[in-house]
Design a protein around this motif. Structure first.
Motif, PDB file in Angstrom:
ATOM      1  N   PRO A   1      73.214  25.512 -16.143  1.00  0.00           N
ATOM      2  CA  PRO A   1      72.577  26.428 -17.081  1.00  0.00           C
ATOM      3  C   PRO A   1      71.432  25.723 -17.791  1.00  0.00           C
ATOM      4  O   PRO A   1      71.523  24.539 -18.103  1.00  0.00           O
TER       5      PRO A   1
ATOM      6  N   SER B   1      69.953  25.778 -20.777  1.00  0.00           N
ATOM      7  CA  SER B   1      69.795  25.361 -22.159  1.00  0.00           C
ATOM      8  C   SER B   1      70.660  24.180 -22.574  1.00  0.00           C
ATOM      9  O   SER B   1      70.203  23.282 -23.261  1.00  0.00           O
ATOM     10  N   LEU B   2      71.898  24.167 -22.196  1.00  0.00           N
ATOM     11  CA  LEU B   2      72.811  23.133 -22.648  1.00  0.00           C
ATOM     12  C   LEU B   2      73.279  22.297 -21.477  1.00  0.00           C
ATOM     13  O   LEU B   2      73.454  22.782 -20.385  1.00  0.00           O
ATOM     14  N   GLY B   3      73.554  21.028 -21.746  1.00  0.00           N
ATOM     15  CA  GLY B   3      74.047  20.179 -20.676  1.00  0.00           C
ATOM     16  C   GLY B   3      75.558  20.205 -20.603  1.00  0.00           C
ATOM     17  O   GLY B   3      76.221  21.010 -21.242  1.00  0.00           O
TER      18      GLY B   3
END
Lengths: 285, 285
Positions: A12, A14-16
């Protein structure tokens, strides 16, 4: 019908911390898991399946919240009465949550001890399992450092010698596998943050290492761990015909890290890595 | 070394919703998963691995928090500064938690759509995956109703006909498998609580069922689901050579429920159930 449009990892945007493994990575991970679990099964291990969450009361037995609360993740339902319009900027504030009676485990072997909780063994035991593990890290890094990853473990429960001989066999296999694949893994004594802190166990660990990691550069991708009687005591597992506490040990493999390492070792050619794993595994019992 | 002292399910004593599967249950679950995934692979599916948690921003795309927030579980780290002496009566109050940017999914197929997010397909796609799913229920019941369970899915993405033909093939196989095992599964139209609520989609679902469940008594153990273009739209997946939104469908199997059902059907003899599954699976392509 053909293969999906891409075979690479898609995370995804936006976030890791999370990753979806594509078909080639998946095939390689499954092959590796088959190799490692196969070693355990050839030693007589039986496979169990543990849940990816446990009552907090179970995880408390292992001092996880005392030793490293900052790494822990809990499973919290939503407090619907205080949900309002929902998450803000894709985040639930703590006031929108109910609190948590269940925690997400950071190691797979807890399931093996809990499976034998309160029991007297008939004989030395060898169990294998693979589970999702979860760690709240300060930073994430592709498949090398994930918030949730798969750990395959072989767990020995019983006499101390049994736990040590199991680890010796696994250490030999890991070294042989490393040689065959040209990985150059280095076996390094390490501390185990998950059940030692300051105190007697930590001192003992320095004098007589309880954990060795197999490192590819600075990345630990497998470990062999001696727990002495810690888990036996916390789960009230006793030896055959005795009230004496059982000893435990485990060999653990971080499966996504092995995929990352082989990806690097084989220059991004996961098909070649898969062939190499299949070829070498036959040589190692 | 021998088998563990017990082969039955061991669940933590105090709280329900979780279970550790013993060796016989594990062998049966793995065999079933092999059968179901094998059907997908024989259709040309490729396997991917999705994480057991996603950023809230991803799950929001599927309206999970709008439609059924009471079923959702989030992954919340601990607020160490407000932890105090730790959990009270094995529960973290919401004030001891940090809030949550990640959620635990209640279906496996989300990973298939996110894997193709923002892409134009080269051709019709078939993907298979197994994942841990999580649901905050009001009550739990052994393996029949768990807080976390494994769902195997075959997911079709592409032309509408492709999604429907895939479901037809799976529905036939499930019916044949049921007959061969003497399960008497009943195919029943059902509503899908996870992406329909009041409104146009719900009305359409009544007129033209989008979900059929295969029930053993009142227990749904598999389902075939038509999503039309919902997931294609939310993940911006388009058809080959087109800006038209892709259609999706999925066939889903609740693996622990299949174990529970076979346990009951074969009078607790899981070895017999395993043999039956192996024997019948060969007859069904």
């Amino acid at each position: 019908m053909t293969a999906p449009a891409t075979t690479s990892t898609t995370a995804p945007a936006s976030l890791g911390g999370v990753a979806i493994l594509g078909p080639e990575q998946t095939a390689l991970l499954k092959e590796l898991d088959g190799v490692f679990s196969g070693w355990a099964v050839s030693d007589g291990a039986r496979e169990v399946i543990a849940p990816p969450l446990y009552p907090v009361s179970d995880l408390e037995k292992f001092d996880v919240y005392k030793n490293f609360p900052h790494l822990a993740l809990t499973a919290s339902p939503i407090d619907v009465a205080h949900l309002g319009d929902g998450p803000v900027a894709s985040r639930f504030a703590s006031g929108q949550l109910q609190g948590a009676r269940y925690g997400l485990p950071h190691a797979a072997c807890y399931g093996a001890y809990l499976f034998h909780e309160g029991s007297r063994l008939d004989a030395d035991v060898l169990v294998t399992l693979v589970n999702r593990c979860f760690r709240n890290e300060t930073h994430y890094d592709g498949l090398r450092r994930l918030m949730s990853f798969q750990m395959r473990e072989a767990v020995a429960i019983g006499a101390f010698d049994h736990t040590q001989q199991t680890l010796e066999r696994f250490a030999e296999r890991i070294a042989a596998f490393s040689d065959a694949l040209g990985l150059g893994l280095e076996k390094v004594p390490a501390t185990d943050p998950f059940f030692e802190n300051t105190g007697a166990r930590a001192l003992l660990a320095k004098l007589s290492p309880v954990k060795y990691e197999f490192q590819y550069g600075d990345l630990a991708i497998a470990s062999v761990n001696t727990h002495r009687n810690f888990f036996g005591e916390r789960c009230r597992i006793t030896l055959p015909g005795s009230d004496e506490t059982a000893f435990t040990s485990c060999a653990a493999f971080g499966l996504e890290r092995w995929v990352a390492v082989l990806d690097e070792q084989y220059g991004g050619d996961l098909g070649k890595a898969l062939d190499a794993v299949r070829g070498t595994a036959r040589q190692i019992g």
